[in-house]
Each structure stands twice: as C-alpha cells, then as structure tokens.
Design a protein around this motif. Structure first.
Motif, PDB file in Angstrom:
ATOM      1  N   ALA A 143      42.752  41.450  49.566  1.00 26.52           N
ATOM      2  CA  ALA A 143      43.343  42.667  49.006  1.00 26.52           C
ATOM      3  C   ALA A 143      44.671  42.370  48.310  1.00 26.52           C
ATOM      4  CB  ALA A 143      43.537  43.708  50.107  1.00 26.52           C
ATOM      5  N   THR A 144      45.458  41.462  48.865  1.00 32.47           N
ATOM      6  CA  THR A 144      46.759  41.128  48.286  1.00 32.47           C
ATOM      7  C   THR A 144      46.612  40.462  46.924  1.00 32.47           C
ATOM      8  OG1 THR A 144      47.716  40.884  50.494  1.00 32.47           O
ATOM      9  CG2 THR A 144      48.921  39.888  48.679  1.00 32.47           C
ATOM     10  N   VAL A 145      45.675  39.518  46.796  1.00 29.02           N
ATOM     11  CA  VAL A 145      45.513  38.839  45.512  1.00 29.02           C
ATOM     12  C   VAL A 145      44.884  39.786  44.488  1.00 29.02           C
ATOM     13  CG1 VAL A 145      43.269  37.707  45.891  1.00 29.02           C
ATOM     14  CG2 VAL A 145      44.943  36.646  44.408  1.00 29.02           C
ATOM     15  N   LEU A 146      43.974  40.648  44.900  1.00 28.20           N
ATOM     16  CA  LEU A 146      43.404  41.628  43.972  1.00 28.20           C
ATOM     17  C   LEU A 146      44.466  42.633  43.509  1.00 28.20           C
ATOM     18  CD1 LEU A 146      39.847  42.386  45.408  1.00 28.20           C
ATOM     19  CD2 LEU A 146      40.420  41.249  43.246  1.00 28.20           C
ATOM     20  N   ALA A 169      43.717  30.928  44.675  1.00 28.75           N
ATOM     21  CA  ALA A 169      42.549  31.793  44.596  1.00 28.75           C
ATOM     22  C   ALA A 169      42.040  31.869  43.159  1.00 28.75           C
ATOM     23  CB  ALA A 169      42.886  33.197  45.091  1.00 28.75           C
ATOM     24  N   LEU A 170      40.736  32.002  43.053  1.00 28.49           N
ATOM     25  CA  LEU A 170      40.067  32.214  41.773  1.00 28.49           C
ATOM     26  C   LEU A 170      39.534  33.639  41.785  1.00 28.49           C
ATOM     27  CD1 LEU A 170      38.862  30.805  39.179  1.00 28.49           C
ATOM     28  CD2 LEU A 170      36.796  30.533  40.540  1.00 28.49           C
ATOM     29  N   ASN A 219      33.087  44.617  39.527  1.00 29.62           N
ATOM     30  CA  ASN A 219      32.604  43.583  40.432  1.00 29.62           C
ATOM     31  C   ASN A 219      33.559  42.398  40.590  1.00 29.62           C
ATOM     32  OD1 ASN A 219      30.698  42.631  42.225  1.00 29.62           O
ATOM     33  ND2 ASN A 219      29.532  41.550  40.660  1.00 29.62           N
ATOM     34  N   PRO A 220      34.828  42.654  40.937  1.00 28.19           N
ATOM     35  CA  PRO A 220      35.746  41.524  41.111  1.00 28.19           C
ATOM     36  C   PRO A 220      35.304  40.633  42.280  1.00 28.19           C
ATOM     37  CG  PRO A 220      36.760  43.541  41.898  1.00 28.19           C
ATOM     38  CD  PRO A 220      35.452  43.930  41.258  1.00 28.19           C
ATOM     39  N   HIS A 221      35.452  39.334  42.074  1.00 27.87           N
ATOM     40  CA  HIS A 221      35.069  38.365  43.095  1.00 27.87           C
ATOM     41  C   HIS A 221      36.234  37.403  43.305  1.00 27.87           C
ATOM     42  CE1 HIS A 221      32.558  35.729  45.488  1.00 27.87           C
ATOM     43  NE2 HIS A 221      33.052  34.722  44.798  1.00 27.87           N
ATOM     44  N   VAL A 222      36.620  37.193  44.559  1.00 29.37           N
ATOM     45  CA  VAL A 222      37.715  36.286  44.892  1.00 29.37           C
ATOM     46  C   VAL A 222      37.171  35.118  45.691  1.00 29.37           C
ATOM     47  CG1 VAL A 222      39.910  36.020  46.119  1.00 29.37           C
ATOM     48  CG2 VAL A 222      39.385  38.180  44.953  1.00 29.37           C
TER      49      VAL A 222
END
Length: 137
Positions: free
Chosen positions: A6-9, A87-88, A74-77
C-alpha cells in the motif's frame, strides 16, 4: 492489502497526481535525482536525470486542480529484494479529460516504475526508473 504494498502504491499515485497537476516541488520529492527512463517524449532514447522532465512543468504549480482524471488499471507490485527496499510497479494508466473541442478524451499508457527506499523501516520511496508507452484509444 499488505502495508508495504500500500505504501509503494500510494507513493506511485502521489507521483502521478503531482505530474498531472504540474506540481514540480512534490514530483521532485518522489523522484531520484539520477532517475532514468524511456518514454514517448524522448523517442527511443534513454533519459537520465531530472532536467528533461522539469521542462514539462510550469514555472510554478497551478493554483487550480487540472481537469484530468488518472486511473491505474490492475496495478501489480513485485518486491525485488527480501527486505522490500526495491519494488517494481506495473499498470495501465488511463487519463481522462475534455479536449479543446469539448469532447471527452481518454489516453492509455502502459507504465512500469522501479522504486527504491533507504531501509525496510522507512517510507522514503524514490522512483529510480520508469518505462512508459503511450497509446490513444
């Protein structure tokens, strides 16, 4: 949702919102000074550093909210290290706005961003690389 995810998004969304709003001060806090990227505005060239990007921002942040909506589809981490300091993030970015002719316009961009932070306990995510492809629907 995992707190680290959640933090990186959240950092990613804040960065995109700053770009759409033309808020260079906010954008600069979320981007590494030595960022690299491939994006349509640069043709097929690898761009290094912030100078190229700053050109697209107004001299000062706009005083009104832009009439654009950005949606991440559709974000993907994927975390790239066991300590979750890299992170990607990949997604399709839809940007909606009303064109000069008064008709709605939607643009679609496939984006991949690489984020890094100083330690697993920090929230100082910096975007260190991105690759963006732009398509008109």
């Amino acid at each position: 949702m995992d707190a680290q995810l959640a933090t990186v998004l959240s950092a990613n969304k804040t960065l995109l919102d700053a770009a759409v709003a033309g808020d260079w001060a906010k954008y600069e806090t979320l981007v590494s000074p030595d960022i690299t990227c491939f994006e349509p505005e640069a043709g097929s060239h690898l761009v290094k550093g912030l100078d190229f990007h700053q050109f697209y921002f107004p001299e000062k942040a706009p005083s009104t909210k832009p009439n654009k909506t950005t949606t991440l589809v559709n974000p993907h981490v994927s975390f790239l290290s066991a300590d979750k300091t890299a992170a990607l993030v990949s997604y399709v970015r839809l940007t909606q706005y009303v064109g000069a002719d008064g008709k709605p316009v939607t643009s679609e961009m496939s984006e991949t961003r690489v984020w890094s932070r100083s330690s697993s306990a920090s929230a100082d995510w910096k975007n260190v690389h991105f690759h963006r492809g732009c398509y008109k629907l």
